[in-house]
Motif scaffolding. Structure first.
Motif, PDB file in Angstrom:
ATOM      1  N   TYR A  71      40.097 -26.295  -6.701  1.00 37.10           N
ATOM      2  CA  TYR A  71      39.915 -26.811  -8.071  1.00 37.10           C
ATOM      3  C   TYR A  71      41.250 -26.899  -8.797  1.00 37.10           C
ATOM      4  N   GLY A  72      42.065 -25.852  -8.671  1.00 33.72           N
ATOM      5  CA  GLY A  72      43.372 -25.849  -9.340  1.00 33.72           C
ATOM      6  C   GLY A  72      44.255 -26.986  -8.854  1.00 33.72           C
ATOM      7  N   ALA A  73      44.242 -27.232  -7.544  1.00 28.93           N
ATOM      8  CA  ALA A  73      45.016 -28.356  -7.006  1.00 28.93           C
ATOM      9  C   ALA A  73      44.481 -29.674  -7.545  1.00 28.93           C
ATOM     10  N   PHE A  87      39.338 -34.664 -17.997  1.00 29.93           N
ATOM     11  CA  PHE A  87      40.082 -33.583 -17.364  1.00 29.93           C
ATOM     12  C   PHE A  87      40.112 -32.335 -18.245  1.00 29.93           C
ATOM     13  N   LEU A  88      40.178 -32.505 -19.548  1.00 31.73           N
ATOM     14  CA  LEU A  88      40.155 -31.341 -20.438  1.00 31.73           C
ATOM     15  C   LEU A  88      38.802 -30.642 -20.392  1.00 31.73           C
ATOM     16  N   THR A  89      37.713 -31.413 -20.354  1.00 28.23           N
ATOM     17  CA  THR A  89      36.380 -30.816 -20.264  1.00 28.23           C
ATOM     18  C   THR A  89      36.230 -30.050 -18.956  1.00 28.23           C
ATOM     19  N   LEU A  90      36.608 -30.681 -17.850  1.00 27.88           N
ATOM     20  CA  LEU A  90      36.525 -29.998 -16.553  1.00 27.88           C
ATOM     21  C   LEU A  90      37.464 -28.797 -16.504  1.00 27.88           C
ATOM     22  N   GLY A  91      38.641 -28.945 -17.093  1.00 26.65           N
ATOM     23  CA  GLY A  91      39.607 -27.851 -17.115  1.00 26.65           C
ATOM     24  C   GLY A  91      39.109 -26.649 -17.896  1.00 26.65           C
ATOM     25  N   LEU A  92      38.430 -26.898 -19.013  1.00 25.19           N
ATOM     26  CA  LEU A  92      37.877 -25.788 -19.793  1.00 25.19           C
ATOM     27  C   LEU A  92      36.786 -25.060 -19.011  1.00 25.19           C
ATOM     28  N   VAL A  93      35.946 -25.828 -18.338  1.00 31.08           N
ATOM     29  CA  VAL A  93      34.919 -25.205 -17.513  1.00 31.08           C
ATOM     30  C   VAL A  93      35.576 -24.391 -16.400  1.00 31.08           C
ATOM     31  N   TYR A  94      36.613 -24.948 -15.791  1.00 34.52           N
ATOM     32  CA  TYR A  94      37.335 -24.252 -14.723  1.00 34.52           C
ATOM     33  C   TYR A  94      38.011 -22.984 -15.240  1.00 34.52           C
ATOM     34  N   ARG A  98      34.243 -13.453  -1.144  1.00 37.45           N
ATOM     35  CA  ARG A  98      35.299 -13.397  -2.155  1.00 37.45           C
ATOM     36  C   ARG A  98      36.445 -14.331  -1.767  1.00 37.45           C
ATOM     37  N   ARG A  99      36.822 -14.314  -0.516  1.00 42.40           N
ATOM     38  CA  ARG A  99      37.906 -15.187  -0.042  1.00 42.40           C
ATOM     39  C   ARG A  99      37.531 -16.661  -0.167  1.00 42.40           C
ATOM     40  N   LEU A 100      36.287 -16.993   0.173  1.00 42.95           N
ATOM     41  CA  LEU A 100      35.857 -18.382   0.062  1.00 42.95           C
ATOM     42  C   LEU A 100      35.842 -18.845  -1.394  1.00 42.95           C
ATOM     43  N   ILE A 101      35.410 -17.969  -2.288  1.00 39.34           N
ATOM     44  CA  ILE A 101      35.405 -18.318  -3.715  1.00 39.34           C
ATOM     45  C   ILE A 101      36.833 -18.570  -4.195  1.00 39.34           C
ATOM     46  N   ILE A 102      37.757 -17.720  -3.804  1.00 46.26           N
ATOM     47  CA  ILE A 102      39.160 -17.919  -4.194  1.00 46.26           C
ATOM     48  C   ILE A 102      39.692 -19.231  -3.614  1.00 46.26           C
ATOM     49  N   ALA A 103      39.354 -19.539  -2.354  1.00 45.03           N
ATOM     50  CA  ALA A 103      39.791 -20.809  -1.756  1.00 45.03           C
ATOM     51  C   ALA A 103      39.222 -21.988  -2.543  1.00 45.03           C
ATOM     52  N   GLY A 104      37.991 -21.869  -2.990  1.00 48.20           N
ATOM     53  CA  GLY A 104      37.400 -22.926  -3.811  1.00 48.20           C
ATOM     54  C   GLY A 104      38.136 -23.108  -5.127  1.00 48.20           C
ATOM     55  N   PHE A 105      38.507 -22.011  -5.753  1.00 47.71           N
ATOM     56  CA  PHE A 105      39.237 -22.119  -7.023  1.00 47.71           C
ATOM     57  C   PHE A 105      40.657 -22.633  -6.826  1.00 47.71           C
ATOM     58  N   VAL A 106      41.251 -22.342  -5.682  1.00 51.69           N
ATOM     59  CA  VAL A 106      42.552 -22.936  -5.375  1.00 51.69           C
ATOM     60  C   VAL A 106      42.398 -24.450  -5.242  1.00 51.69           C
ATOM     61  N   LEU A 155      39.550 -33.111  -3.788  1.00 49.89           N
ATOM     62  CA  LEU A 155      39.892 -31.687  -3.945  1.00 49.89           C
ATOM     63  C   LEU A 155      38.822 -30.957  -4.750  1.00 49.89           C
ATOM     64  N   PHE A 156      38.308 -31.621  -5.773  1.00 57.15           N
ATOM     65  CA  PHE A 156      37.285 -30.994  -6.608  1.00 57.15           C
ATOM     66  C   PHE A 156      35.993 -30.799  -5.815  1.00 57.15           C
TER      67      PHE A 156
END
Length: 173
Positions: free
Chosen positions: A56-58, A146-153, A46-54, A83-84
């Motif tokens: 992606y967000g960056a 970026f919008l396409t990737l952002g929607l997926v994210y 769970r922590r690793l998944i959250i780090a991955g999404f952080v 970062l991605f």
């Protein structure tokens, strides 16, 4: 035009491979950063998944702020890519570990095969969508990409909110 690939492509792909290897190293060193007791072993994915999404967000923050048609610079696109790519192993491997611990042994091979099939389709459809978004962005820059990737994210955090309590490894697996 020359058919020879530019040195930039080689450096770019070497950088992508280096960032992915760094993320795999971080994933493998994660057990040393927390207590090695059963609770931490169950919630580590769970922590690793959250780090991955952080990560992606960056990446998207950099992409939307620095990779605009008005002032596009290659180094910011490379930061976005790094970062991605860094976030991919941090999210995919722990997600598959959780998934494989949740299914019973009787159907594990079949269901893991289906999960790999879905991931393979995503690996084909993703670049196709990204190419289409880049083609649409000929006049507007990289915004469609970026919008396409952002929607997926954006779909993933909404989904994680629904299954947060289940994002733990089963102790019996």
């Amino acid at each position: 035009p020359s058919t020879r690939l530019s040195p930039f492509n080689s450096v770019l792909f070497a950088g992508i491979a280096g960032v992915a290897l760094l993320a795999v190293l971080v994933t493998s060193l994660a057990p040393r950063c927390d207590a090695n007791n059963p609770h931490h072993e169950r919630v580590r994915p769970r922590r690793l998944i959250i780090a991955g999404f952080v990560s992606y967000g960056a990446a998207f923050t950099v992409g939307f702020a620095k990779c605009t048609p008005a002032h596009f610079e290659k180094q910011w696109m490379m930061v976005f890519g790094a970062l991605f790519v860094f976030g991919i192993p941090l999210t995919m491997s722990p997600a598959m570990a959780i998934y494989s611990s949740k299914i019973n042994d009787e159907h594990k091979g079949e269901l893991i095969g289906i999960a790999n099939l879905v991931q393979g389709v995503g690996r084909i459809a993703g670049p196709l969508m990204a190419s289409a978004a880049l083609h649409l962005g000929d006049d507007t820059g990289h915004w469609p990409l970026f919008l396409t990737l952002g929607l997926v994210y954006a779909v993933a955090p909404l989904s994680i909110g629904c299954v947060w309590s289940k994002l733990e490894l089963d102790p019996d697996s």
